[in-house]
Design an enzyme around this catalytic site. Structure first.
Site, mmCIF file in Angstrom:
data_model
loop_
_atom_site.group_PDB
_atom_site.id
_atom_site.type_symbol
_atom_site.label_atom_id
_atom_site.label_comp_id
_atom_site.label_asym_id
_atom_site.label_seq_id
_atom_site.Cartn_x
_atom_site.Cartn_y
_atom_site.Cartn_z
ATOM 1 N N GLU A 1 38.970 5.391 33.875
ATOM 2 C CA GLU A 1 38.158 6.415 33.553
ATOM 3 C C GLU A 1 36.919 7.096 33.624
ATOM 4 O O GLU A 1 36.565 7.494 33.384
ATOM 5 C CB GLU A 1 38.490 7.506 35.184
ATOM 6 C CG GLU A 1 39.488 8.779 35.030
ATOM 7 C CD GLU A 1 40.964 8.244 34.748
ATOM 8 O OE1 GLU A 1 41.220 7.248 34.510
ATOM 9 O OE2 GLU A 1 41.389 9.180 34.343
ATOM 10 N N HIS B 1 39.297 3.426 43.169
ATOM 11 C CA HIS B 1 40.509 4.135 42.129
ATOM 12 C C HIS B 1 39.671 4.863 41.035
ATOM 13 O O HIS B 1 39.763 5.821 41.243
ATOM 14 C CB HIS B 1 42.365 3.486 41.666
ATOM 15 C CG HIS B 1 43.211 3.936 40.978
ATOM 16 N ND1 HIS B 1 43.842 4.445 42.164
ATOM 17 C CD2 HIS B 1 43.242 4.898 39.533
ATOM 18 C CE1 HIS B 1 44.871 5.668 40.564
ATOM 19 N NE2 HIS B 1 44.094 5.276 39.558
ATOM 20 N N GLU B 2 39.580 3.697 40.186
ATOM 21 C CA GLU B 2 38.723 4.205 38.860
ATOM 22 C C GLU B 2 37.362 5.025 39.120
ATOM 23 O O GLU B 2 37.114 6.560 38.647
ATOM 24 C CB GLU B 2 37.762 3.221 37.894
ATOM 25 C CG GLU B 2 39.581 2.214 37.230
ATOM 26 C CD GLU B 2 41.119 2.756 37.582
ATOM 27 O OE1 GLU B 2 40.364 4.277 36.137
ATOM 28 O OE2 GLU B 2 41.769 2.990 36.814
ATOM 29 N N HIS C 1 38.370 8.718 40.081
ATOM 30 C CA HIS C 1 38.084 9.502 39.204
ATOM 31 C C HIS C 1 36.882 10.681 39.200
ATOM 32 O O HIS C 1 37.902 11.494 38.136
ATOM 33 C CB HIS C 1 39.145 8.441 37.714
ATOM 34 C CG HIS C 1 40.243 8.487 37.989
ATOM 35 N ND1 HIS C 1 41.706 10.007 37.865
ATOM 36 C CD2 HIS C 1 41.643 8.058 37.874
ATOM 37 C CE1 HIS C 1 42.341 9.219 37.848
ATOM 38 N NE2 HIS C 1 43.206 7.790 37.747
ATOM 39 N N GLU D 1 45.953 11.795 39.046
ATOM 40 C CA GLU D 1 46.436 10.556 39.723
ATOM 41 C C GLU D 1 47.042 10.327 41.051
ATOM 42 O O GLU D 1 46.483 9.472 41.962
ATOM 43 C CB GLU D 1 47.404 10.184 38.234
ATOM 44 C CG GLU D 1 46.810 9.798 37.087
ATOM 45 C CD GLU D 1 46.143 8.714 36.975
ATOM 46 O OE1 GLU D 1 45.915 7.971 37.823
ATOM 47 O OE2 GLU D 1 45.066 8.616 36.292
ATOM 48 N N ASP E 1 52.886 10.631 27.954
ATOM 49 C CA ASP E 1 53.712 8.435 28.634
ATOM 50 C C ASP E 1 54.244 8.842 29.753
ATOM 51 O O ASP E 1 54.449 8.487 30.340
ATOM 52 C CB ASP E 1 52.708 7.506 27.987
ATOM 53 C CG ASP E 1 51.636 7.795 27.171
ATOM 54 O OD1 ASP E 1 50.687 8.066 27.534
ATOM 55 O OD2 ASP E 1 50.780 6.718 26.597
ATOM 56 N N TYR F 1 51.324 8.970 40.917
ATOM 57 C CA TYR F 1 50.381 8.463 41.696
ATOM 58 C C TYR F 1 50.839 8.559 43.155
ATOM 59 O O TYR F 1 50.104 8.732 43.794
ATOM 60 C CB TYR F 1 50.111 6.861 40.876
ATOM 61 C CG TYR F 1 49.839 7.132 39.581
ATOM 62 C CD1 TYR F 1 48.532 5.757 39.737
ATOM 63 C CD2 TYR F 1 50.565 6.677 38.331
ATOM 64 C CE1 TYR F 1 48.026 6.004 38.481
ATOM 65 C CE2 TYR F 1 49.817 6.891 37.071
ATOM 66 C CZ TYR F 1 48.417 5.981 36.960
ATOM 67 O OH TYR F 1 47.870 6.426 35.948
HETATM 68 ZN ZN LIG Z 1 44.172 6.717 37.232
#
Ligand SMILES: [Zn+2]
Length: 639
Positions: free
Chosen positions: A307, A331-332, A335, A354, A409, A417
């Protein structure tokens, strides 16, 4: 306003005041009246970013100005980064984040050299750069180059692009990669305005996650591109791509960049973009960034989308030819509010970026494509969450995750999410959609261009939704959701009827029936996904043969459906899918697809591991460093 929030804001205001006294010349030296005021850094213990060496409450970066030359032969970006800083009057040094940068020199605003020391490297975080400051230091000019193996950057050969003629460069900053090409304080809680001058070889186009400050020009055979972002952003949101790029307008404020040969397909797939922006604005308030453009990247892009403000980066694997995967764009786009406007202060609160976005994505999908599609996507998401959570440690199923000593990560799972989205749906269901929508709009407004924490989110829910209602407080189980493992008992379950017809077809196939081609042909890709994901995990080769023959799964174009099929094939050592698997793993490098398949192969010592080793040796050069970092650990011999 709660006690906690009042304390945070008071501390932040004090710091800003102190910092401004410490650097009196900054505004005069660099006039930019339209630039955002400097966003405060939060000072509560839960807002301390353990993934950055910076000590922003002592000295911080407020603005980054890059002047970089793109060297495709050496695979380096090199030039200067000029950083405006604010500091406490007693500050003697400022600490930046670095990973493998080659620093020639660091000077202050008048060109006077400043002493600096690059500390020992941590495998996850890189190294600190400690720079000595004088009383009047207000600006740092760092002359440097990125390393050829910089983790944020992928340098593609012409063969790895669609056009096959020119090389290509792109970056991926989230979570902590940008320190490999920008010497700054690489922490999402330290918002910075920025500008850049990018110098390219002739014939290339540079795009970045900011508006163009001037039209591109050519000087001495060099292309020069200038960008400026006047909103303070988290530094992971600074992004660049350079290649043979063309643009097509999609609407009055939206368009798509990509390689010329992909422009038609990309523009067709993205033709609903303007409608999506309007739907999102209806939910969250006016779109705050001006333009919404997208860049469709070569297939090695490691994520579905990123994003980057004003310029979402997208994998080409979302192009299915029938818009069946455009929820990725929803989704993006979402953001633009959740993540970019209100940003997790640390990666332990990644769910705020997220989970909120996944919730919002489905609301946009509902607005555009109807509640049946949205309900089905919720059900698919919850299934995927349960599947992923089964393989995680209990501690890692908390929304507010402990990442001490780990890479951010590690928190990139469906807990952030899908559990995050389920939490928001549960609140929405308890208080009613109208009230929840007003709350969410308010949340974005109250924290526009600011860092946020889980504690701040819960405080806002209590202040603006619960308002002292004890029964509602008990019903919501807020602290259980955020701070405890697992799924609380009050989760709003997905509609069990969401896929009623598909589930009947699964049952019929399970009883030994033939694949139902007529139904399959009428299904959406979400329904096909549900079918494949719900099949028994162990199937005889003859049953898999019948599915492949009926549905042509080895050659299916929709990448999500193809992935679900290959996942099932690997679980059953289904040899006829191996050529399809090899093609799938060498034609794209999206981490979500590549990593689980190669890991599943590698786990099967006898049958799968040799296949994984052979394919990975071939595919690895086409993957982004973010994708190879984890796969190299499997010891397949290609790293
Ligand atoms: Zn995302």
């Amino acid at each position: 306003m709660t006690i906690l929030k009042r304390a945070v804001m008071a501390a932040a205001i004090l710091l800003t005041a102190a910092c401004q006294q410490g650097s009196p010349g900054e505004n005069a030296a660099n006039p930019a009246a339209e630039r955002d005021a400097v966003a405060p850094v939060l000072d509560t213990p839960d807002a301390v970013d353990i993934h950055s060496f910076a000590k922003p409450l002592i000295a911080r970066v407020t603005h980054v100005a890059l002047d970089l030359t793109v060297d495709f032969d050496a695979r380096r970006l090199g030039g200067t980064a000029t950083l405006d800083i604010q500091k406490r009057p007693d500050a003697r040094e400022i600490i930046l984040d670095d990973r493998g940068l080659e620093i020639d020199k660091i000077a202050d605003q008048s060109g006077k050299p400043l002493p600096f020391k690059v500390g020992a490297a941590d495998p996850n975080l890189g190294s600190p750069i400690a720079i000595g400051l004088n009383g009047d230091t207000s600006r740092l000019v760092i002359t440097y180059k990125s390393a050829p193996d910089a983790g944020a950057l992928q340098w593609l050969t012409p063969e790895q692009t669609a056009g096959k003629k020119m090389p290509y460069l792109f970056s991926q900053g989230q979570a902590i990669e940008n320190r490999s090409w920008i010497p700054t304080q690489d922490s999402p809680g330290i918002r910075q305005t920025w500008e850049a001058t990018i110098r390219t070889p002739p014939g290339f186009t540079a795009v970045m996650s900011a508006p163009r400050a001037e039209p591109p020009m050519t000087q001495g055979g060099e292309g020069i591109f200038k960008f400026r972002m006047d909103h303070g952003v988290a530094p992971y949101m600074i992004a660049i791509a350079v290649g043979d790029l063309k643009f097509r307008e999609l609407g009055p404020r939206s368009g798509v960049w990509t390689e010329p040969s992909m422009l038609d397909a990309a523009a067709t797939e993205l033709s609903d973009t303007e409608k999506m922006i309007s739907a999102a604005e209806k939910l969250f308030g006016p779109y705050p960034w001006g333009r919404y453009d997208m860049l469709v990247l070569p297939p090695s892009f490691p994520f579905g989308g990123m994003e980057n403000p004003t310029l979402t980066f997208l994998t080409p694997t979302f192009i299915a030819g029938d818009k069946s995967l455009v929820s990725l764009v929803a989704h993006e786009l979402a953001h633009s509010w959740s993540g970019n406007l209100a940003t997790n202060a640390t990666w332990s609160d990644f769910w705020l970026n997220e989970g909120t976005t996944t919730y919002a994505e489905r609301r946009i999908v509902e607005e555009l494509y109807g509640s049946k599609v949205a309900t089905q996507q919720v059900a698919l998401g919850v299934d995927s969450m349960h599947k992923e959570m089964a393989g995680l440690s209990s501690a890692d199923t908390r929304l507010h995750i402990d990442l001490k000593g780990r890479h951010p990560d590690d928190g990139l799972t469906d807990v952030a999410y899908e559990k995050g989205a389920a939490f928001l749906r549960t609140i929405e269901n308890a208080v009613g959609r109208q009230r929840f929508d007003a709350f969410l709009r308010g949340w974005f407004q109250r924290h526009s261009f600011q860092p946020v924490t889980s504690a701040m989110f819960l405080a806002d829910v209590r202040q603006y939704l619960i308002e002292g209602d004890k029964a509602l407080e008990t019903k919501l189980q807020l602290d259980r959701w955020v701070n405890e493992p697992g799924i609380p008992s009050n989760m709003l379950k997905p509609d069990p009827q969401a896929f009623a017809a598909v589930d009947q077809a699964v049952a019929a196939f399970g009883r030994g029936g033939a694949p139902d081609t007529k139904s399959w042909n009428g299904w959406t890709s979400d329904e096909r996904l549900r079918f494949l994901n719900k099949l028994p995990r162990k199937l005889a080769a003859g049953r898999l043969d019948s599915l492949e023959k009926a549905f042509g799964l080895n050659g299916i174009r929709n990448m999500e459906v193809r992935f679900a099929w290959l996942d099932l094939a690997i679980a059953n050592r289904y040899q006829p899918a191996v050529p399809s698997l090899e093609q799938f793993l060498t034609m794209q490098g999206r981490r979500k697809f590549v990593r689980p398949l190669i890991e599943a192969l590698a786990k099967d010592q006898q049958w799968g591991r040799p296949i994984a080793a052979r394919i990975y040796a071939k595919a690895r050069a086409g993957y982004h460093p973010i994708t190879t970092r984890d796969l190299d650990k499997l010891g397949l011999g290609a790293g």
